[in-house]
Scaffold this active site. Structure first.
Site, PDB file in Angstrom:
ATOM      1  N   ILE A  61       0.813  -1.325   0.070  1.00 24.33           N
ATOM      2  CA  ILE A  61       0.065   0.028  -0.133  1.00 24.33           C
ATOM      3  C   ILE A  61       0.858   1.427  -0.092  1.00 24.33           C
ATOM      4  CG2 ILE A  61      -1.770   1.461   1.246  1.00 24.33           C
ATOM      5  CD1 ILE A  61      -2.743  -1.327  -0.234  1.00 24.33           C
ATOM      6  N   SER A  86     -10.803  -0.403   4.946  1.00 27.95           N
ATOM      7  CA  SER A  86      -9.971  -1.413   4.189  1.00 27.95           C
ATOM      8  C   SER A  86     -10.462  -1.360   2.835  1.00 27.95           C
ATOM      9  CB  SER A  86     -10.451  -2.877   4.787  1.00 27.95           C
ATOM     10  OG  SER A  86     -11.799  -3.279   4.726  1.00 27.95           O
ATOM     11  N   CYS A  87      -9.756  -2.186   2.087  1.00 23.22           N
ATOM     12  CA  CYS A  87     -10.090  -2.155   0.490  1.00 23.22           C
ATOM     13  C   CYS A  87     -11.517  -2.600   0.394  1.00 23.22           C
ATOM     14  CB  CYS A  87      -8.983  -3.040  -0.097  1.00 23.22           C
ATOM     15  SG  CYS A  87      -8.745  -4.501   0.293  1.00 23.22           S
ATOM     16  N   THR A  88     -11.817  -3.684   1.083  1.00 24.23           N
ATOM     17  CA  THR A  88     -13.114  -4.315   0.990  1.00 24.23           C
ATOM     18  C   THR A  88     -14.265  -3.592   1.350  1.00 24.23           C
ATOM     19  OG1 THR A  88     -12.876  -5.718   2.994  1.00 24.23           O
ATOM     20  CG2 THR A  88     -12.283  -6.761   1.023  1.00 24.23           C
ATOM     21  N   ARG A 147      -3.794 -20.826   6.674  1.00 20.47           N
ATOM     22  CA  ARG A 147      -2.685 -19.933   6.096  1.00 20.47           C
ATOM     23  C   ARG A 147      -1.183 -20.517   6.176  1.00 20.47           C
ATOM     24  NH1 ARG A 147      -4.319 -13.848   7.199  1.00 20.47           N
ATOM     25  NH2 ARG A 147      -5.906 -14.584   9.008  1.00 20.47           N
ATOM     26  N   LYS A 182     -13.540  -9.424   9.285  1.00 25.18           N
ATOM     27  CA  LYS A 182     -14.356  -8.581  10.121  1.00 25.18           C
ATOM     28  C   LYS A 182     -15.254  -7.509   9.370  1.00 25.18           C
ATOM     29  CE  LYS A 182     -11.480  -9.054  14.322  1.00 25.18           C
ATOM     30  NZ  LYS A 182     -10.823  -8.524  15.213  1.00 25.18           N
ATOM     31  N   ARG A 225      -9.214 -16.519   0.093  1.00 26.51           N
ATOM     32  CA  ARG A 225      -8.185 -16.095  -0.761  1.00 26.51           C
ATOM     33  C   ARG A 225      -8.054 -17.018  -1.949  1.00 26.51           C
ATOM     34  NH1 ARG A 225      -4.567 -13.577   2.755  1.00 26.51           N
ATOM     35  NH2 ARG A 225      -5.773 -12.121   4.136  1.00 26.51           N
ATOM     36  N   ASN A 283      -7.862  -3.995  -5.030  1.00 22.22           N
ATOM     37  CA  ASN A 283      -7.869  -3.922  -3.893  1.00 22.22           C
ATOM     38  C   ASN A 283      -6.460  -3.166  -3.243  1.00 22.22           C
ATOM     39  OD1 ASN A 283      -7.153  -6.924  -4.581  1.00 22.22           O
ATOM     40  ND2 ASN A 283      -5.580  -6.569  -3.238  1.00 22.22           N
TER      41      ASN A 283
END
Length: 360
Positions: A13, A159-161, A205, A219, A241, A323
């Site tokens: 970012i 956030s991006c979302t 992950r 969240k 993902r 994103n």
């Protein structure tokens, strides 16, 4: 007056923010005076110039041990100081006269963290990720940025979302009245995943990012409730993902109060994308795939070909976003909005002073 900013954290970012600054032309209004990053200057300059998702930066980049240099066509250059400070209270924000720190580390996010930047001399802080409830404001640009005041010193850009889905939720709610909804985020792999199987506190992950579709915690529903208090406990979200390196798709399902048809929904989305949310939300009916949205500066792009309506009240939408790039552009927009709130307060004080003198 030019806004002086510093970037804390020069990862995905942080670098996107700096590149977007020049590609958008906002470098005429924002001056990056410093970047704080623990990596070596050579690697910082190289990854700014060459990017696997966004291609080669159109400005030549060079460096020495203390600066990044961004060259311009007229022979001039911008000198950006490089810092390598792990303790944010020791950063020289006061000496550099920093107006806003863009904290892109993904590590800091509490009011205490924001105050540490301010103690170091910054006037304000903008986090590039969801932050704690005790900060001054969370901004989704295009939806609630006009709530900013000069008193908001510690702010999150969400956030991006949330930047992708919240403007779309607003459009649908304004037009048809949302009762509740669910969201599935289909997110490109991120650098908190493994290249090959390896250890991680989240067992999913531990698995190779390129080999599986991997469910992860989100969240997002809490972020929606923070922007729209009336939707607290009205939304739920899950996230997976997928083995791509950039661009995210969001599957939004909402129940609405009004009887609707597909054409009604698409018309509402298309109209708003051309007026009040132009530049924030885009609308397309082209037969596109995820790579086509790479490097798109919008927060959200609605794919009208995928809109569905069931039983007149259940709407399903497919919404795309880059994103990284879309979010980086909103960081710049929010920073300018924070700066404008200070300018507005200064103008109001001057006006009140003139009125007082005139009436005395």
């Amino acid at each position: 007056m030019t806004l002086k900013v510093a970037i804390n954290g020069f990862g995905r970012i942080g670098r996107s923010v700096l590149r977007a600054l020049y590609e958008s032309g906002k470098h005429h209004h924002i001056n990056v005076v410093a970047v704080n990053e623990l990596a070596e200057p050579e690697a910082m300059a190289h990854l700014l110039q060459y990017d696997s998702s966004h291609g080669r930066f159109f400005k030549p980049v060079s460096h020495d041990q203390e600066h990044l240099f961004i060259a311009h066509e007229n022979g001039e250059r911008d000198d950006i100081r490089i810092l390598h400070q792990s303790d944010i209270t020791l950063l020289p924000w006061h000496d550099l006269d920093v107006d806003i720190v863009l904290d892109c580390t993904g590590v800091y996010g509490s009011r205490e963290d924001g105050l540490a930047h301010i103690k170091a001399g910054a006037k304000k802080v903008l986090f590039s990720h969801p932050a704690a409830n005790d900060i001054d404001n969370t901004i989704i640009y295009g939806v609630n940025h006009k709530t900013l005041t000069s008193e908001h010193r510690i702010v999150s850009n969400g956030s991006c979302t949330t930047n992708c889905i919240v403007p779309v939720i607003k459009i649908i709610d304004d037009a048809f009245g949302i009762e509740s909804g669910t969201i599935t985020t289909i997110h490109s792999a991120m650098n908190d995943q493994q290249v090959i199987d390896g250890y991680h506190s989240d067992l999913r992950r531990t698995r190779a990012a390129s080999q599986s579709i991997i469910p992860v915690d989100t969240k997002l529903h809490l972020g929606i409730g923070r922007i729209f208090p009336k939707f607290v406990d009205k939304f739920e979200a899950i996230s997976v993902r997928v083995p791509t390196i950039n661009v995210t798709a969001m599957d939004l399902s909402v129940t609405v109060k009004t009887n609707v048809k597909v054409n009604d929904v698409n018309q509402a989305l298309s109209e708003v994308s051309r007026c009040t949310l132009e530049g924030i939300v885009d609308y397309t009916e082209a037969p596109l795939v995820s790579i086509d949205f790479n490097h798109d500066p919008h927060s959200a792009i609605v794919d009208g070909t995928q809109t569905r309506v069931s039983n007149k009240h259940l709407i399903k939408l497919l919404v795309w976003c880059d994103n990284e790039w879309g979010f980086a552009n909103r960081m710049l927009d929010t920073a300018l909005a924070m700066h404008a709130s200070d300018a507005a307060q200064h103008s109001n004080k001057e006006l009140r002073s003139k009125i007082a003198i005139k009436n005395s």
